[in-house]
Design a protein around this motif. Structure first.
Motif, PDB file in Angstrom:
ATOM      1  N   TYR A   9      -7.071  -8.346  -7.062  1.00 56.90           N
ATOM      2  CA  TYR A   9      -6.060  -7.460  -7.188  1.00 56.90           C
ATOM      3  C   TYR A   9      -5.207  -7.465  -5.785  1.00 56.90           C
ATOM      4  N   ALA A  10      -5.471  -7.522  -4.870  1.00 53.54           N
ATOM      5  CA  ALA A  10      -4.710  -7.910  -3.754  1.00 53.54           C
ATOM      6  C   ALA A  10      -3.667  -8.774  -3.853  1.00 53.54           C
ATOM      7  N   ILE A  11      -4.253 -10.116  -4.066  1.00 48.85           N
ATOM      8  CA  ILE A  11      -3.169 -11.396  -4.258  1.00 48.85           C
ATOM      9  C   ILE A  11      -2.247 -11.095  -5.465  1.00 48.85           C
ATOM     10  N   ARG A  12      -2.714 -10.442  -6.594  1.00 52.13           N
ATOM     11  CA  ARG A  12      -1.732 -10.228  -7.640  1.00 52.13           C
ATOM     12  C   ARG A  12      -0.714  -9.014  -7.207  1.00 52.13           C
ATOM     13  N   THR A  13      -1.231  -8.109  -6.618  1.00 54.47           N
ATOM     14  CA  THR A  13      -0.355  -7.022  -5.963  1.00 54.47           C
ATOM     15  C   THR A  13       0.842  -7.630  -5.118  1.00 54.47           C
ATOM     16  N   VAL A  14       0.578  -8.750  -4.209  1.00 53.92           N
ATOM     17  CA  VAL A  14       1.446  -9.143  -3.040  1.00 53.92           C
ATOM     18  C   VAL A  14       2.343 -10.111  -3.705  1.00 53.92           C
ATOM     19  N   VAL A  15       1.723 -10.664  -4.772  1.00 56.18           N
ATOM     20  CA  VAL A  15       2.946 -11.736  -5.742  1.00 56.18           C
ATOM     21  C   VAL A  15       3.734 -10.655  -6.663  1.00 56.18           C
ATOM     22  N   TYR A  16       3.223  -9.681  -6.975  1.00 55.17           N
ATOM     23  CA  TYR A  16       4.195  -8.577  -7.722  1.00 55.17           C
ATOM     24  C   TYR A  16       5.107  -8.337  -6.849  1.00 55.17           C
ATOM     25  N   LEU A  17       4.802  -7.814  -5.716  1.00 55.21           N
ATOM     26  CA  LEU A  17       5.842  -7.190  -4.718  1.00 55.21           C
ATOM     27  C   LEU A  17       6.778  -8.255  -4.274  1.00 55.21           C
ATOM     28  N   ALA A  18       6.337  -9.345  -4.427  1.00 55.58           N
ATOM     29  CA  ALA A  18       7.132 -10.456  -3.752  1.00 55.58           C
ATOM     30  C   ALA A  18       8.304 -10.787  -4.856  1.00 55.58           C
ATOM     31  N   THR A  19       8.206 -10.405  -6.026  1.00 57.62           N
ATOM     32  CA  THR A  19       9.301 -10.466  -7.220  1.00 57.62           C
ATOM     33  C   THR A  19      10.017  -9.456  -7.234  1.00 57.62           C
ATOM     34  N   GLN A  20       9.806  -8.262  -6.433  1.00 55.26           N
ATOM     35  CA  GLN A  20      10.791  -7.007  -6.533  1.00 55.26           C
ATOM     36  C   GLN A  20      11.765  -6.899  -5.258  1.00 55.26           C
ATOM     37  N   SER A  21      12.869  -6.429  -5.464  1.00 57.16           N
ATOM     38  CA  SER A  21      13.842  -6.277  -4.563  1.00 57.16           C
ATOM     39  C   SER A  21      13.788  -4.900  -3.997  1.00 57.16           C
ATOM     40  N   GLY A  22      12.908  -4.417  -3.099  1.00 59.93           N
ATOM     41  CA  GLY A  22      12.968  -3.234  -2.644  1.00 59.93           C
ATOM     42  C   GLY A  22      11.572  -2.565  -2.788  1.00 59.93           C
ATOM     43  N   ILE A  23      11.694  -1.305  -2.809  1.00 58.64           N
ATOM     44  CA  ILE A  23      10.260  -0.390  -2.755  1.00 58.64           C
ATOM     45  C   ILE A  23       9.972  -0.340  -4.269  1.00 58.64           C
ATOM     46  N   THR A  24       8.601  -0.285  -4.446  1.00 55.00           N
ATOM     47  CA  THR A  24       8.044  -0.294  -5.933  1.00 55.00           C
ATOM     48  C   THR A  24       7.148   0.835  -5.766  1.00 55.00           C
ATOM     49  N   SER A  25       6.882   1.745  -6.558  1.00 60.43           N
ATOM     50  CA  SER A  25       6.084   2.827  -6.956  1.00 60.43           C
ATOM     51  C   SER A  25       4.581   2.226  -7.189  1.00 60.43           C
ATOM     52  N   VAL A  26       3.562   3.111  -6.717  1.00 60.45           N
ATOM     53  CA  VAL A  26       2.239   2.801  -6.818  1.00 60.45           C
ATOM     54  C   VAL A  26       2.081   2.715  -8.342  1.00 60.45           C
ATOM     55  N   ALA A  27       2.730   3.847  -9.152  1.00 62.85           N
ATOM     56  CA  ALA A  27       2.414   3.739 -10.582  1.00 62.85           C
ATOM     57  C   ALA A  27       3.001   2.578 -11.336  1.00 62.85           C
ATOM     58  N   GLU A  28       4.271   1.948 -10.911  1.00 57.87           N
ATOM     59  CA  GLU A  28       4.745   0.785 -11.452  1.00 57.87           C
ATOM     60  C   GLU A  28       3.803  -0.440 -11.295  1.00 57.87           C
ATOM     61  N   ILE A  29       3.426  -0.419  -9.947  1.00 58.89           N
ATOM     62  CA  ILE A  29       2.603  -1.603  -9.786  1.00 58.89           C
ATOM     63  C   ILE A  29       1.478  -1.486 -10.607  1.00 58.89           C
ATOM     64  N   GLY A  30       0.759  -0.389 -10.479  1.00 59.94           N
ATOM     65  CA  GLY A  30      -0.724  -0.325 -11.138  1.00 59.94           C
ATOM     66  C   GLY A  30      -0.312  -0.606 -12.767  1.00 59.94           C
ATOM     67  N   SER A  31       0.729  -0.131 -13.217  1.00 57.87           N
ATOM     68  CA  SER A  31       0.852  -0.381 -14.612  1.00 57.87           C
ATOM     69  C   SER A  31       1.355  -1.698 -14.977  1.00 57.87           C
ATOM     70  N   LYS A  32       1.933  -2.383 -14.022  1.00 61.81           N
ATOM     71  CA  LYS A  32       2.229  -3.919 -14.335  1.00 61.81           C
ATOM     72  C   LYS A  32       1.157  -4.658 -14.101  1.00 61.81           C
ATOM     73  N   MET A  33       0.340  -4.310 -13.236  1.00 59.75           N
ATOM     74  CA  MET A  33      -0.936  -5.182 -12.818  1.00 59.75           C
ATOM     75  C   MET A  33      -2.233  -4.928 -13.393  1.00 59.75           C
ATOM     76  N   GLY A  34      -2.245  -3.551 -14.203  1.00 53.40           N
ATOM     77  CA  GLY A  34      -3.648  -3.123 -14.871  1.00 53.40           C
ATOM     78  C   GLY A  34      -4.569  -2.929 -13.911  1.00 53.40           C
ATOM     79  N   ILE A  35      -4.037  -2.078 -13.069  1.00 44.29           N
ATOM     80  CA  ILE A  35      -5.053  -1.597 -11.915  1.00 44.29           C
ATOM     81  C   ILE A  35      -4.806  -0.144 -11.883  1.00 44.29           C
ATOM     82  N   SER A  36      -5.802   0.798 -11.845  1.00 45.52           N
ATOM     83  CA  SER A  36      -5.786   2.067 -11.701  1.00 45.52           C
ATOM     84  C   SER A  36      -5.122   2.624 -10.340  1.00 45.52           C
TER      85      SER A  36
END
Length: 137
Positions: A9-36
């Motif tokens: 989950y941590a690896i996928r989260t960092v990879v996802y954040l690296a694709t974002q340009s700025g601050i991303t909400s926990v709700a968005e990260i969780g939804s996109k990564m399938g993590i509660s």
């Protein structure tokens, strides 16, 4: 040997954040990564404590990657999330061996070789390289 689900989950989260340009909400990260969100908060806290992500408070708060993707290796994340990364107890810093054979054990050198290969391999893979290879599910 298997990495913890939290590490994945941590690896996928960092990879996802690296694709974002700025601050991303926990709700968005969780939804996109399938993590509660509750589980994700634990992952993000560990990543933040390690300086790999930055947290932002407030109405538009969330998380962002805190280093350049080419400055973060898979090994950096694995080390943070796993607690111990040694494949055998005798490779820990204290060199503990139940048979008191750390200095002369014939098997230990092979464990050490495997340990070194694993660390070198994962240290050589950066988040930007992961992104170049395609999507992370």
């Amino acid at each position: 040997m298997q990495l913890k689900l939290t590490t994945d989950y941590a690896i996928r989260t960092v990879v996802y954040l690296a694709t974002q340009s700025g601050i991303t909400s926990v709700a968005e990260i969780g939804s996109k990564m399938g993590i509660s969100e509750n589980y994700l908060m634990k992952v993000l806290k560990a990543l933040k404590d390690a300086g790999l992500v930055a947290g932002y408070q407030g109405k538009r708060g969330g998380y962002a990657i805190s280093k350049k993707p080419e400055e973060i290796s898979l090994w950096d994340i694995v080390e943070v999330m796993e607690g111990t990364t040694k494949i055998n107890r005798c490779l820990e810093a204290d060199g503990f061996c139940s048979r008191h054979g750390t200095q002369f054990c014939a098997i230990r050198r092979y464990y050490q070789g495997l340990q070194n290969q694993m660390e070198e391999y994962l240290s050589g893979i950066t988040i930007d390289q992961v992104l170049e290879k395609g999507a992370v599910g």
